[in-house]
Design an enzyme around this catalytic site. Structure first.
Site, short mmCIF file in Angstrom:
data_model
loop_
_atom_site.label_atom_id
_atom_site.label_comp_id
_atom_site.label_asym_id
_atom_site.label_seq_id
_atom_site.Cartn_x
_atom_site.Cartn_y
_atom_site.Cartn_z
N ASN A 1 0.83 -1.21 0.00
CA ASN A 1 0.00 0.00 0.00
C ASN A 1 0.86 1.25 0.00
O ASN A 1 1.90 1.32 0.66
CB ASN A 1 -1.04 0.00 1.13
CG ASN A 1 -0.51 -0.31 2.51
OD1 ASN A 1 0.50 -1.00 2.65
ND2 ASN A 1 -1.18 0.20 3.52
N GLU B 1 0.38 5.15 0.62
CA GLU B 1 -0.55 6.15 1.14
C GLU B 1 -0.14 7.55 0.70
O GLU B 1 0.91 7.75 0.08
CB GLU B 1 -0.63 6.01 2.66
CG GLU B 1 -1.22 4.67 3.06
CD GLU B 1 -1.51 4.52 4.55
OE1 GLU B 1 -1.03 5.34 5.35
OE2 GLU B 1 -2.21 3.56 4.90
N CYS C 1 -4.24 0.70 -2.50
CA CYS C 1 -4.05 -0.57 -1.80
C CYS C 1 -2.96 -1.42 -2.46
O CYS C 1 -2.70 -1.30 -3.67
CB CYS C 1 -5.34 -1.38 -1.83
SG CYS C 1 -6.68 -0.72 -0.86
N GLU D 1 -2.99 -4.62 -3.24
CA GLU D 1 -3.45 -5.53 -4.30
C GLU D 1 -3.53 -4.82 -5.64
O GLU D 1 -3.17 -5.37 -6.68
CB GLU D 1 -4.85 -6.09 -3.98
CG GLU D 1 -4.96 -6.83 -2.67
CD GLU D 1 -5.37 -5.94 -1.51
OE1 GLU D 1 -4.74 -4.88 -1.32
OE2 GLU D 1 -6.30 -6.30 -0.79
N CYS E 1 -10.08 -5.59 0.14
CA CYS E 1 -11.23 -4.68 0.22
C CYS E 1 -12.08 -4.79 -1.05
O CYS E 1 -11.66 -5.39 -2.05
CB CYS E 1 -10.76 -3.24 0.43
SG CYS E 1 -10.18 -2.43 -1.06
N CYS F 1 -10.57 -3.54 -4.35
CA CYS F 1 -9.54 -4.44 -4.89
C CYS F 1 -10.17 -5.69 -5.48
O CYS F 1 -9.70 -6.20 -6.51
CB CYS F 1 -8.54 -4.80 -3.80
SG CYS F 1 -7.45 -3.41 -3.41
N1 THU Z 1 -5.39 -1.56 2.32
C1 THU Z 1 -4.83 -2.36 1.38
O1 THU Z 1 -3.69 -2.15 0.95
N2 THU Z 1 -5.57 -3.40 0.92
C2 THU Z 1 -6.82 -3.72 1.33
O2 THU Z 1 -7.43 -4.63 0.79
C3 THU Z 1 -7.42 -2.98 2.43
C4 THU Z 1 -6.72 -1.76 2.87
C5 THU Z 1 -4.62 -0.42 2.81
C6 THU Z 1 -5.18 0.94 2.44
C7 THU Z 1 -4.61 1.81 3.52
O3 THU Z 1 -3.29 2.20 3.13
C8 THU Z 1 -4.50 0.89 4.73
O4 THU Z 1 -4.58 -0.44 4.22
C9 THU Z 1 -5.61 1.09 5.77
O5 THU Z 1 -6.86 1.02 5.18
#
Ligand code: THU
Length: 160
Positions: free
Chosen positions: A62, A64, A73, A75, A112, A115
């Site tokens: 991820n 940010e 994210c 994925e 999520c 994704c």
């Molecule tokens: N996140 C992912 O990388 N993948 C997911 O399927 C769920 C959430 C990340 C997004 C954000 O940077 C952190 O997790 C908290 O939500």
């Protein structure tokens, strides 16, 4: 009126040592990617590793952003990298793992919704299932044999 019941099946492994060798390797690559995530705001690191049909493994984590919705994210970082670098090469499996600074996560954390939608685009187009293996920081690993097991009633290009 008829009721339609939708069911899904997951396989749950006690820990990574129950996985096959290649999937253990894939999960290890996801863990390595996870530990390099850029997640200074959530402190929730996520790593994904994708196994392609040609044997290549691509990873993502991820990323940010101070403008929160601009982040992405793990994925989607991984699957878009695979799509960009290896267009047309089918995706066989994705391994996913997380680590949170605020709590110990020992239960499997699934991808999520956004994704799942991004992943199913590739599954539908390649006409073969993508297995999704997901876990927390340690402990049990869940396996969905197909993205559509995690995303029933899929919206895909057949409607367009
Ligand atoms: N996140 C992912 O990388 N993948 C997911 O399927 C769920 C959430 C990340 C997004 C954000 O940077 C952190 O997790 C908290 O939500």
């Amino acid at each position: 009126m008829k009721k339609h019941h939708i069911t899904t099946t997951l396989e749950v492994f006690e820990n990574t040592s129950e996985l096959t060798g290649p999937i253990q390797d894939l999960m290890r690559k996801a863990q390595q990617a996870r530990d390099k995530a850029y997640a200074p705001y959530s402190r929730f690191n996520v790593g994904a590793a994708i196994l392609l049909d040609n044997g290549e493994i691509v990873t993502g984590n991820n990323q940010e952003n101070a403008a929160f919705p601009s982040g992405l994210c793990a994925e989607r970082v991984a699957v878009f990298y695979a799509g960009a670098q290896y267009p047309g090469i089918p995706i066989r499996a994705l391994a996913l793992t997380v680590h949170s600074e605020s709590k110990e996560i020992v239960t499997p954390v699934p991808p999520c919704g956004a994704c799942r939608q991004s992943l199913v685009e590739y599954e539908v187009t390649q006409k073969s299932p993508i297995a999704i293996y997901f876990m927390g920081a340690s402990g049990k690993v869940a396996k969905a044999a197909s993205v559509q097991d995690l995303l029933p009633l899929v919206f895909d290009n057949s409607f367009l």
